[in-house]
Design a protein around this motif. Structure first.
Motif, PDB file in Angstrom:
ATOM      1  N   UNK A  16       0.797  -1.209   0.000  1.00  0.00           N
ATOM      2  CA  UNK A  16       0.000   0.000   0.000  1.00  0.00           C
ATOM      3  C   UNK A  16       0.835   1.266   0.000  1.00  0.00           C
ATOM      4  N   UNK A  17       0.176   2.364  -0.261  1.00  0.00           N
ATOM      5  CA  UNK A  17       0.820   3.682  -0.260  1.00  0.00           C
ATOM      6  C   UNK A  17       1.099   4.114   1.179  1.00  0.00           C
ATOM      7  N   UNK A  18       2.248   4.769   1.402  1.00  0.00           N
ATOM      8  CA  UNK A  18       2.526   5.325   2.718  1.00  0.00           C
ATOM      9  C   UNK A  18       3.420   6.548   2.590  1.00  0.00           C
ATOM     10  N   UNK A  19       3.450   7.352   3.661  1.00  0.00           N
ATOM     11  CA  UNK A  19       4.362   8.481   3.822  1.00  0.00           C
ATOM     12  C   UNK A  19       4.961   8.392   5.217  1.00  0.00           C
ATOM     13  N   UNK A  20       6.208   8.817   5.343  1.00  0.00           N
ATOM     14  CA  UNK A  20       6.870   8.774   6.642  1.00  0.00           C
ATOM     15  C   UNK A  20       7.877   9.902   6.740  1.00  0.00           C
ATOM     16  N   UNK A  21       8.003  10.459   7.941  1.00  0.00           N
ATOM     17  CA  UNK A  21       8.975  11.512   8.217  1.00  0.00           C
ATOM     18  C   UNK A  21       9.799  11.121   9.442  1.00  0.00           C
ATOM     19  N   UNK A  22      11.109  11.362   9.353  1.00  0.00           N
ATOM     20  CA  UNK A  22      12.032  10.996  10.418  1.00  0.00           C
ATOM     21  C   UNK A  22      12.883  12.198  10.794  1.00  0.00           C
ATOM     22  N   UNK A  23      13.082  12.383  12.109  1.00  0.00           N
ATOM     23  CA  UNK A  23      13.959  13.431  12.627  1.00  0.00           C
ATOM     24  C   UNK A  23      15.015  12.765  13.502  1.00  0.00           C
ATOM     25  N   UNK A  24      16.281  13.159  13.343  1.00  0.00           N
ATOM     26  CA  UNK A  24      17.372  12.545  14.086  1.00  0.00           C
ATOM     27  C   UNK A  24      18.330  13.611  14.616  1.00  0.00           C
ATOM     28  N   UNK A  25      18.876  13.373  15.808  1.00  0.00           N
ATOM     29  CA  UNK A  25      19.921  14.206  16.380  1.00  0.00           C
ATOM     30  C   UNK A  25      21.003  13.286  16.923  1.00  0.00           C
ATOM     31  N   UNK A  26      22.270  13.545  16.586  1.00  0.00           N
ATOM     32  CA  UNK A  26      23.378  12.721  17.039  1.00  0.00           C
ATOM     33  C   UNK A  26      24.539  13.585  17.512  1.00  0.00           C
ATOM     34  N   UNK A  27      25.302  13.075  18.449  1.00  0.00           N
ATOM     35  CA  UNK A  27      26.534  13.714  18.897  1.00  0.00           C
ATOM     36  C   UNK A  27      27.614  12.644  18.986  1.00  0.00           C
ATOM     37  N   UNK A  28      28.797  12.915  18.409  1.00  0.00           N
ATOM     38  CA  UNK A  28      29.862  11.927  18.332  1.00  0.00           C
ATOM     39  C   UNK A  28      31.191  12.546  18.718  1.00  0.00           C
ATOM     40  N   UNK A  29      32.052  11.719  19.276  1.00  0.00           N
ATOM     41  CA  UNK A  29      33.374  12.227  19.673  1.00  0.00           C
ATOM     42  C   UNK A  29      34.424  11.126  19.466  1.00  0.00           C
ATOM     43  N   UNK A  30      35.592  11.552  18.993  1.00  0.00           N
ATOM     44  CA  UNK A  30      36.775  10.696  18.932  1.00  0.00           C
ATOM     45  C   UNK A  30      37.784  11.216  19.939  1.00  0.00           C
ATOM     46  N   UNK A  31      38.370  10.337  20.742  1.00  0.00           N
ATOM     47  CA  UNK A  31      39.352  10.822  21.730  1.00  0.00           C
ATOM     48  C   UNK A  31      40.391   9.749  21.998  1.00  0.00           C
TER      49      UNK A  31
END
Length: 409
Positions: free
Chosen positions: A394-409
């Motif tokens: 069937x037909x569908x619509x979808x919306x996604x929101x993402x927030x990320x924080x990354x660090x190398x140390x």
């Protein structure tokens, strides 16, 4: 031509699992360009929201009356890069934990590992060998369920090139890739693909190159897909003869292409043999300003994580742009359209229609490089499917929101 009906290109399907892999890709991006040697630790946290997490069609009720959900993720890993004489080893390993607010049965522990050895032997031999493993949540774009379906992928490859002449090179490679699905209803998509290829490459002083590539891909499915008339065999053999082009058209424009003749034998589909043109074209434009552009068109076979069919023949196009707003802020925008053609199997009714559908995606992502090894990103993505009534998509619509924080140390 390969097919009389409209074709589709490589699936644009927005995989829920892909959302969770974004931070690891960012870690690789941080490690590769800088080429910093040694062992680095990696950590990241993320949050996401999707208004139709399980890609429920408009004409079907939501699972438990709920379509949207939020999730949290935490991950940690290592990034290793080391050059020893003329050899180089690069490793990225990560473990993650993903938890959902409502669909708690989808919670899972993810794993990602990629190790590559870039080798050189004398002045004429070079290549690479590597292995990859990832464990993530499979896509729900073409699979209607609220059960957890974790997918494991294993890939090994070896590539060797011999410089015959300053402008000529012979290359050979082998790849083995295996997919396994946790859910019993999806085990028919378990498969192993083995690909062997050889290439004769010409590279003049301009830096551009053109190569002739011969390739054979064999796919094996250990579990036979049930049908009303018995079982279906999804095994296939695909032979390709293509031209690979890397053309520096101007100082700011690059065109890359891999296209040519393909013959695919898959007895469970239609007449069993399909042949014709198959390929992909990419173009990159980087003027002197802060915005760079890219575009692609393709016509390819592609696997699909469905209980009905295993592969589609696709055609599509995408465009994108990257804006380096400041020295620390970058914005990426992309849009794509793909039309997917489902070749009817020989055991299916010959008169079936409406065996095509299409996928549209659009995305916007901003990345803030807070410090050299700390990055924060936020993104939005929209996906829609036109659907196919014959295939119960069937037909569908979808919306996604993402927030990320990354660090190398």
């Amino acid at each position: 031509m390969m097919h009389s009906r409209p074709l589709t290109l490589r699936p644009l399907a927005f995989l829920v699992g892909a959302i969770f892999l974004l931070p690891s890709h960012h870690a690789m991006a941080q490690a590769s360009p800088q080429q910093e040697e040694g062992l680095k630790l990696y950590g990241g946290i993320g949050w996401g929201y999707d208004d139709n997490l399980l890609r429920v069609p408009d004409n079907r009720p939501a699972f438990g009356g709920k379509r949207s959900d939020r999730w949290r993720q935490a991950e940690a890993g290592v990034v290793y890069n080391k050059r020893i004489s003329r050899q180089r080893v690069a490793v990225v390993a990560k473990a993650s934990k993903v938890e959902f607010d409502h669909f708690k049965q989808l919670d899972y522990d993810g794993r990602d590992l990629q190790a590559t050895w870039y080798w050189e032997l004398g002045n004429k031999f070079e290549g690479q060998a590597g292995t990859l493993y990832d464990r993530t949540l499979a896509s729900y774009t073409d699979f209607f369920s609220d059960e957890r379906n974790v997918r494991e992928r294993r890939r090994q490859w070896f590539d060797a090139g011999w410089k015959l002449h300053p402008s000529w090179k012979v290359r050979a490679g082998f790849t083995r890739e295996r997919y396994e699905y946790e859910l019993l209803r999806q085990r028919f998509n378990n498969r192993t693909e083995k690909a062997a290829e050889a290439e004769l490459l010409y590279r003049p002083r301009s830096g551009s190159s053109v190569g002739l590539v011969a390739r054979r891909v064999k796919g094996e499915y250990p579990f036979r897909r049930p049908a009303t008339t018995g079982v279906l065999v999804d095994d296939f053999t695909q032979d390709e003869l293509k031209v690979r082009v890397n053309w520096y058209a101007t100082g700011s424009t690059t065109v890359q292409a891999l296209a040519g003749y393909v013959r695919r034998e898959q007895p469970s589909f239609g007449e069993g043999t399909t042949s014709g043109f198959n390929g992909r074209l990419n173009a990159y434009y980087q003027p002197r300003g802060k915005v760079t552009y890219n575009a692609s068109v393709w016509r390819e076979f592609a696997p699909i994580e469905s209980t009905i069919v295993s592969y589609t023949l696709n055609r599509g196009a995408s465009i994108g742009a990257t804006w380096q707003a400041t020295g620390k802020i970058k914005v990426d925008a992309n849009a794509a359209y793909e039309q997917r053609a489902y070749n009817p199997r020989s055991v299916a009714a010959a008169g079936l229609r409406d065996l095509d559908d299409s996928l549209r995606t659009a995305s916007l992502r901003a990345t803030w490089q807070v410090k050299r090894k700390i990055a924060v990103s936020a993104g939005w993505q929209h996906q829609s499917r036109s659907g196919s009534q014959t295939l119960n998509l069937g037909k569908f619509d979808a919306n996604t929101v993402m927030v990320n924080a990354n660090v190398l140390f």
